[in-house]
Write a protein that holds these residues in place. Structure first.
Motif, PDB file in Angstrom:
ATOM      1  N   GLY A 298       0.823  -1.205   0.101  1.00  0.00           N
ATOM      2  CA  GLY A 298       0.013  -0.002   0.041  1.00  0.00           C
ATOM      3  C   GLY A 298       0.711   0.913   0.032  1.00  0.00           C
ATOM      4  N   VAL A 299       2.253   1.291  -0.172  1.00  0.00           N
ATOM      5  CA  VAL A 299       3.153   2.199  -0.525  1.00  0.00           C
ATOM      6  C   VAL A 299       2.621   3.320  -1.168  1.00  0.00           C
ATOM      7  CG1 VAL A 299       5.377   1.526  -1.706  1.00  0.00           C
ATOM      8  CG2 VAL A 299       5.396   3.480   0.657  1.00  0.00           C
ATOM      9  N   THR A 300       2.240   2.969  -2.097  1.00  0.00           N
ATOM     10  CA  THR A 300       2.260   4.306  -3.545  1.00  0.00           C
ATOM     11  C   THR A 300       0.724   4.687  -3.069  1.00  0.00           C
ATOM     12  OG1 THR A 300       3.388   2.985  -4.762  1.00  0.00           O
ATOM     13  CG2 THR A 300       1.656   4.169  -6.498  1.00  0.00           C
ATOM     14  N   CYS A 301      -0.473   4.357  -2.363  1.00  0.00           N
ATOM     15  CA  CYS A 301      -1.594   4.431  -2.725  1.00  0.00           C
ATOM     16  C   CYS A 301      -1.523   5.568  -1.600  1.00  0.00           C
ATOM     17  CB  CYS A 301      -2.392   3.217  -2.000  1.00  0.00           C
ATOM     18  SG  CYS A 301      -3.084   2.749  -3.782  1.00  0.00           S
ATOM     19  N   ILE A 302      -0.920   4.968  -0.308  1.00  0.00           N
ATOM     20  CA  ILE A 302      -0.668   6.114   1.086  1.00  0.00           C
ATOM     21  C   ILE A 302      -0.183   7.377   0.880  1.00  0.00           C
ATOM     22  CG2 ILE A 302       0.421   6.283   2.918  1.00  0.00           C
ATOM     23  CD1 ILE A 302      -0.389   3.191   3.436  1.00  0.00           C
ATOM     24  N   SER A 438      14.757  -8.216 -14.434  1.00  0.00           N
ATOM     25  CA  SER A 438      15.037  -6.806 -13.695  1.00  0.00           C
ATOM     26  C   SER A 438      13.768  -5.942 -14.106  1.00  0.00           C
ATOM     27  CB  SER A 438      16.252  -5.780 -13.743  1.00  0.00           C
ATOM     28  OG  SER A 438      17.038  -6.256 -15.267  1.00  0.00           O
ATOM     29  N   GLY A 439      13.668  -6.202 -15.934  1.00  0.00           N
ATOM     30  CA  GLY A 439      12.798  -5.314 -16.736  1.00  0.00           C
ATOM     31  C   GLY A 439      11.513  -6.270 -16.312  1.00  0.00           C
ATOM     32  N   LEU A 440      11.155  -7.124 -16.025  1.00  0.00           N
ATOM     33  CA  LEU A 440      10.015  -7.775 -15.718  1.00  0.00           C
ATOM     34  C   LEU A 440       9.145  -7.609 -14.430  1.00  0.00           C
ATOM     35  CD1 LEU A 440       7.896 -10.153 -16.044  1.00  0.00           C
ATOM     36  CD2 LEU A 440       9.617 -11.217 -15.129  1.00  0.00           C
ATOM     37  N   CYS A 441      10.806  -7.207 -13.211  1.00  0.00           N
ATOM     38  CA  CYS A 441      10.471  -7.416 -11.994  1.00  0.00           C
ATOM     39  C   CYS A 441       9.898  -5.595 -11.977  1.00  0.00           C
ATOM     40  CB  CYS A 441      11.649  -7.309 -11.228  1.00  0.00           C
ATOM     41  SG  CYS A 441      11.958  -8.678 -10.861  1.00  0.00           S
ATOM     42  N   VAL A 442      10.241  -4.736 -12.886  1.00  0.00           N
ATOM     43  CA  VAL A 442       9.691  -3.692 -12.534  1.00  0.00           C
ATOM     44  C   VAL A 442       8.341  -3.258 -12.702  1.00  0.00           C
ATOM     45  CG1 VAL A 442      10.367  -1.518 -13.829  1.00  0.00           C
ATOM     46  CG2 VAL A 442      12.095  -2.076 -12.611  1.00  0.00           C
ATOM     47  N   VAL A 443       8.247  -3.958 -14.434  1.00  0.00           N
ATOM     48  CA  VAL A 443       6.420  -4.236 -14.835  1.00  0.00           C
ATOM     49  C   VAL A 443       5.222  -4.846 -13.679  1.00  0.00           C
ATOM     50  CG1 VAL A 443       5.613  -4.649 -16.675  1.00  0.00           C
ATOM     51  CG2 VAL A 443       7.449  -4.778 -17.156  1.00  0.00           C
ATOM     52  N   VAL A 444       6.148  -5.951 -13.079  1.00  0.00           N
ATOM     53  CA  VAL A 444       5.534  -6.157 -12.614  1.00  0.00           C
ATOM     54  C   VAL A 444       5.103  -4.914 -11.139  1.00  0.00           C
ATOM     55  CG1 VAL A 444       4.972  -7.496 -10.415  1.00  0.00           C
ATOM     56  CG2 VAL A 444       6.000  -8.588 -12.469  1.00  0.00           C
ATOM     57  N   SER A 445       5.830  -4.400 -11.050  1.00  0.00           N
ATOM     58  CA  SER A 445       5.891  -3.307  -9.570  1.00  0.00           C
ATOM     59  C   SER A 445       4.821  -2.631 -10.266  1.00  0.00           C
ATOM     60  CB  SER A 445       7.305  -2.660  -9.296  1.00  0.00           C
ATOM     61  OG  SER A 445       7.341  -1.744  -8.359  1.00  0.00           O
ATOM     62  N   TRP A 446       5.137  -2.033 -11.450  1.00  0.00           N
ATOM     63  CA  TRP A 446       4.296  -0.557 -11.760  1.00  0.00           C
ATOM     64  C   TRP A 446       2.975  -0.779 -11.700  1.00  0.00           C
ATOM     65  CZ3 TRP A 446       5.327   3.728  -9.617  1.00  0.00           C
ATOM     66  CH2 TRP A 446       6.630   3.589  -9.261  1.00  0.00           C
ATOM     67  N   LEU A 447       2.786  -2.205 -12.917  1.00  0.00           N
ATOM     68  CA  LEU A 447       1.063  -2.364 -13.379  1.00  0.00           C
ATOM     69  C   LEU A 447       0.586  -2.745 -11.793  1.00  0.00           C
ATOM     70  CD1 LEU A 447       1.525  -4.934 -16.255  1.00  0.00           C
ATOM     71  CD2 LEU A 447       0.584  -1.818 -15.974  1.00  0.00           C
ATOM     72  N   THR A 448       1.107  -3.409 -10.124  1.00  0.00           N
ATOM     73  CA  THR A 448       0.390  -3.318  -9.471  1.00  0.00           C
ATOM     74  C   THR A 448       0.544  -1.571  -8.737  1.00  0.00           C
ATOM     75  OG1 THR A 448       1.982  -5.488  -9.037  1.00  0.00           O
ATOM     76  CG2 THR A 448       0.505  -4.586  -7.052  1.00  0.00           C
ATOM     77  N   ALA A 449       1.676  -0.939  -8.914  1.00  0.00           N
ATOM     78  CA  ALA A 449       0.290  -0.034  -8.398  1.00  0.00           C
ATOM     79  C   ALA A 449      -0.116   0.930  -9.326  1.00  0.00           C
ATOM     80  CB  ALA A 449       2.015   1.245  -8.023  1.00  0.00           C
ATOM     81  N   PHE A 450       0.037   0.752 -10.177  1.00  0.00           N
ATOM     82  CA  PHE A 450      -1.262   1.615 -11.191  1.00  0.00           C
ATOM     83  C   PHE A 450      -2.396   0.720 -10.568  1.00  0.00           C
ATOM     84  CE2 PHE A 450      -3.701   2.142 -14.920  1.00  0.00           C
ATOM     85  CZ  PHE A 450      -3.596   3.401 -15.066  1.00  0.00           C
ATOM     86  N   THR A 451      -2.558  -0.586 -10.806  1.00  0.00           N
ATOM     87  CA  THR A 451      -3.641  -1.322 -10.754  1.00  0.00           C
ATOM     88  C   THR A 451      -4.387  -1.118  -8.986  1.00  0.00           C
ATOM     89  OG1 THR A 451      -3.329  -2.622 -12.502  1.00  0.00           O
ATOM     90  CG2 THR A 451      -5.454  -3.036 -10.247  1.00  0.00           C
ATOM     91  N   LEU A 452      -3.770  -0.805  -8.089  1.00  0.00           N
ATOM     92  CA  LEU A 452      -4.269  -0.989  -6.745  1.00  0.00           C
ATOM     93  C   LEU A 452      -4.393   0.863  -6.525  1.00  0.00           C
ATOM     94  CD1 LEU A 452      -4.129  -2.638  -4.704  1.00  0.00           C
ATOM     95  CD2 LEU A 452      -1.998  -1.689  -3.791  1.00  0.00           C
ATOM     96  N   THR A 453      -3.991   1.678  -7.213  1.00  0.00           N
ATOM     97  CA  THR A 453      -4.140   3.444  -7.190  1.00  0.00           C
ATOM     98  C   THR A 453      -5.552   3.717  -7.322  1.00  0.00           C
ATOM     99  OG1 THR A 453      -1.644   4.031  -7.048  1.00  0.00           O
ATOM    100  CG2 THR A 453      -3.234   5.482  -7.257  1.00  0.00           C
ATOM    101  N   GLN A 454      -5.992   3.101  -8.417  1.00  0.00           N
ATOM    102  CA  GLN A 454      -6.619   3.170  -9.461  1.00  0.00           C
ATOM    103  C   GLN A 454      -7.689   2.491  -8.489  1.00  0.00           C
ATOM    104  OE1 GLN A 454      -5.867   6.088 -11.513  1.00  0.00           O
ATOM    105  NE2 GLN A 454      -7.786   4.920 -13.012  1.00  0.00           N
ATOM    106  N   PHE A 455      -7.759   1.439  -7.940  1.00  0.00           N
ATOM    107  CA  PHE A 455      -8.993   0.478  -7.546  1.00  0.00           C
ATOM    108  C   PHE A 455      -8.593   1.635  -5.546  1.00  0.00           C
ATOM    109  CE2 PHE A 455      -8.391  -1.968 -10.625  1.00  0.00           C
ATOM    110  CZ  PHE A 455      -9.752  -2.825 -10.974  1.00  0.00           C
ATOM    111  N   PHE A 456      -8.026   2.201  -5.567  1.00  0.00           N
ATOM    112  CA  PHE A 456      -8.228   2.883  -3.676  1.00  0.00           C
ATOM    113  C   PHE A 456      -9.492   3.291  -3.710  1.00  0.00           C
ATOM    114  CE2 PHE A 456      -7.062   4.992  -0.619  1.00  0.00           C
ATOM    115  CZ  PHE A 456      -6.375   4.975   0.374  1.00  0.00           C
ATOM    116  N   LEU A 457      -9.365   4.838  -4.229  1.00  0.00           N
ATOM    117  CA  LEU A 457     -10.779   5.735  -3.671  1.00  0.00           C
ATOM    118  C   LEU A 457     -12.496   4.626  -3.995  1.00  0.00           C
ATOM    119  CD1 LEU A 457      -9.937   8.651  -5.118  1.00  0.00           C
ATOM    120  CD2 LEU A 457      -9.706   7.610  -2.945  1.00  0.00           C
ATOM    121  N   PRO A 458     -12.191   3.610  -5.214  1.00  0.00           N
ATOM    122  CA  PRO A 458     -13.550   2.973  -5.643  1.00  0.00           C
ATOM    123  C   PRO A 458     -13.807   1.976  -4.035  1.00  0.00           C
ATOM    124  CG  PRO A 458     -12.518   3.108  -7.179  1.00  0.00           C
ATOM    125  CD  PRO A 458     -12.079   3.179  -6.739  1.00  0.00           C
ATOM    126  N   VAL A 459     -12.860   1.350  -3.606  1.00  0.00           N
ATOM    127  CA  VAL A 459     -12.490   0.363  -2.799  1.00  0.00           C
ATOM    128  C   VAL A 459     -13.356   1.073  -1.158  1.00  0.00           C
ATOM    129  CG1 VAL A 459     -11.474  -1.077  -1.234  1.00  0.00           C
ATOM    130  CG2 VAL A 459     -11.092  -1.371  -3.485  1.00  0.00           C
TER     131      VAL A 459
END
Length: 511
Positions: A298-302, A438-459
């Protein structure tokens, strides 16, 4: 000390590259210490982490800029409640694209040139932001600076791990996080200093060009990674690079032979059949899993919704100081991690970090659930700026609880699961797959951050603010289990030793 007198020490320490004894750190000879203190290594690290400074600067750029653009007199540039969130979050999509492209760039251009390449989209993105005449230029500028951030996120940790001395790799591996936090603090300071000036948001974009240009100029004089050069068959250049990084008066040739032997054992391309080999898939799954869990905590959302969260919980805190306070806490915690990683080890800091995040998130969730309804407004579903402009509600000292819980969460994250996940990613990934993985890990990280940030307010709107915090607490508990079951201790180990562990599966290597 003559070389002849040094041979027993050389034979003694070279055995440590095969057996991982606990006493490795206590057997350092004078050559080891001389290479440890070679100033050129730290100059190369500083030149590279300027890219992280620019990343931290660009990440929080919307914080002081969105208020100015919401009040902009020109309709073409004015942000509203629909476009303002995209101005902030589209950066993460650019970062994911940058991480995806780095899967190729890291192995084609090399680590150093990939970092230098990131300066092109970064400089162009800042130029678009500085000279924006419409919304599309603002969004494209954010995407390009995010893309550059994704490239540096995947390239800089790998570059630092491959050039670093094992005795200081933990400390140097925390430098990207430190510089990213410094970049954020400088942005906040400049935003406050430029506040009230005409076109202050444009000048902030101009200021963002400075670290980018400094990074490119300094990296022109820095060597490429010896491991990458060897993987390309450039043996003489690799030997010269290692000599520059360790010092001419050290026995760098011994380390060079160890690196060369490791590179020789690995083919230059990874086949689909090889992905079934635990030597490859285990470290990749561990690294990607850590990046996934880091963002799920939850760090990005916070950080993105910090002001609405504080407003929702009626925290006694002036809005103009909260971001700076969070930045100072992050900086202090990352500094603690930097000086203790090579002494305490990676795993103990990960355990402490996850434990602090667990307690903080649980405290926050329970506080919001049990606090009287009079303390909970309906601010969380508004934008960052509109919620900050609301008049403060009556408060009392019990509202220090969410403030302290948030500060401890940021501190816990920054001392472990923030910097160490990046460091371990670059340490445990095998050389033959390091660029792609390493590129794959960054993709996983930022796609997760984007998804979580977008769903935070609706939740929050549907179930209440306590639900995401309780979810983050569950994830933090999972982080503790993941650390204990999956993460190896890499303190004081060379990259060749770490690869040997995954290749042989000998758990004695970790004791």
């Amino acid at each position: 000390m003559e070389r002849g007198d040094r041979e027993p020490l050389v034979r003694k320490t070279s055995s440590s590259y095969r057996t991982f004894p606990e006493s490795t750190a206590s057997r350092l000879d004078k050559e080891y210490l001389r290479s440890l203190h070679n100033k050129r290594l730290y100059l190369a690290v500083f030149a590279s982490v300027l890219g992280n400074f620019s990343f931290g600067f660009a990440l929080v750029y919307p914080s002081p800029v969105i208020p100015a653009l919401e009040a902009h007199p020109s309709p073409a540039l004015r942000l509203d409640q629909h476009t303002a969130p995209w101005f902030g979050s589209v950066f993460t999509l650019g970062a994911a694209a940058g991480g995806l492209s780095t899967m190729l760039l890291n192995d084609c251009l090399g680590r150093k040139l990939s970092i230098m390449f990131s300066a092109l989209p970064s400089a162009l993105g800042y130029a678009l932001l500085a000279g924006a005449q419409g919304l599309w230029m603002l969004l494209l500028g954010r995407v390009l600076t995010g893309y550059a951030g994704g490239v540096t996120s995947a390239s800089i940790p790998v570059y630092i791990s491959e050039i670093s001395h094992p005795g200081v790799r933990g400390m140097l591996g925390a430098c990207p996080q430190i510089m990213a936090v410094l970049g954020s603090l400088v942005l906040y300071a400049l935003g406050k200093y430029l506040h009230g000036l005409v076109l202050d948001w444009r000048w902030l974009a101009v200021a963002g060009e400075v670290p980018v240009l400094a990074m490119v100029l300094l990296l022109c004089f820095m060597p490429n990674s010896p491991r990458f050069l060897l993987s390309q068959g450039k043996e003489d250049e690799a030997l010269g690079s290692l000599c520059w990084l360790r010092g001419e008066d050290t026995d760098y040739a011994r380390e060079y032979e160890q690196i060369k032997d490791s590179v020789r054992k690995q083919s230059r391309r990874v086949s689909c059949a090889e992905l079934k080999d635990p030597f490859l898939y285990k470290p990749i799954l561990i690294a990607a899993g850590m990046r996934f869990l880091q963002q799920l905590s939850g760090v990005t959302c916070i950080l993105v919704y910090l002001q609405p969260i504080f407003k929702k919980t009626s925290v006694i805190l002036k809005p103009e100081y909260d971001a700076a306070l969070v930045g100072l806490v992050r900086l202090s915690a990352v500094a603690i991690a930097a000086v203790s990683m090579d002494k305490a080890g990676r795993k103990i800091l990960l355990f402490v970090s996850a434990g602090v995040m667990l307690v903080s998130n649980l405290t926050m969730g329970l506080y919001i659930h049990f606090v009287p309804a009079s303390h909970n407004g309906t601010v969380a579903n508004m934008t960052l700026v509109s919620s900050a402009n609301l008049p403060a509600e009556p408060t009392n000292y019990i509202t220090l609880i969410p403030l302290l819980a948030t500060m401890f969460f940021i501190m816990g994250y920054a001392m472990g699961w923030g910097p160490i996940t990046w460091l371990l990613m670059s340490e445990i990934l095998p050389l033959k797959a390091r660029g792609v993985a390493s590129g794959l890990c960054v993709v996983v990280s930022w796609l997760t951050a984007f998804t979580l940030t977008q769903f935070f307010l609706p939740v929050v709107n549907a179930f209440g603010l306590e639900v995401p915090f309780l979810f983050f607490a569950v994830i933090s508990a999972g982080n503790i289990l993941f650390t204990g079951c999956c993460v190896p201790e890499t303190k004081g180990r060379s990259l060749e030793q770490i690869e040997a562990f995954f290749r042989t599966g000998r758990r004695s290597f970790l004791r």
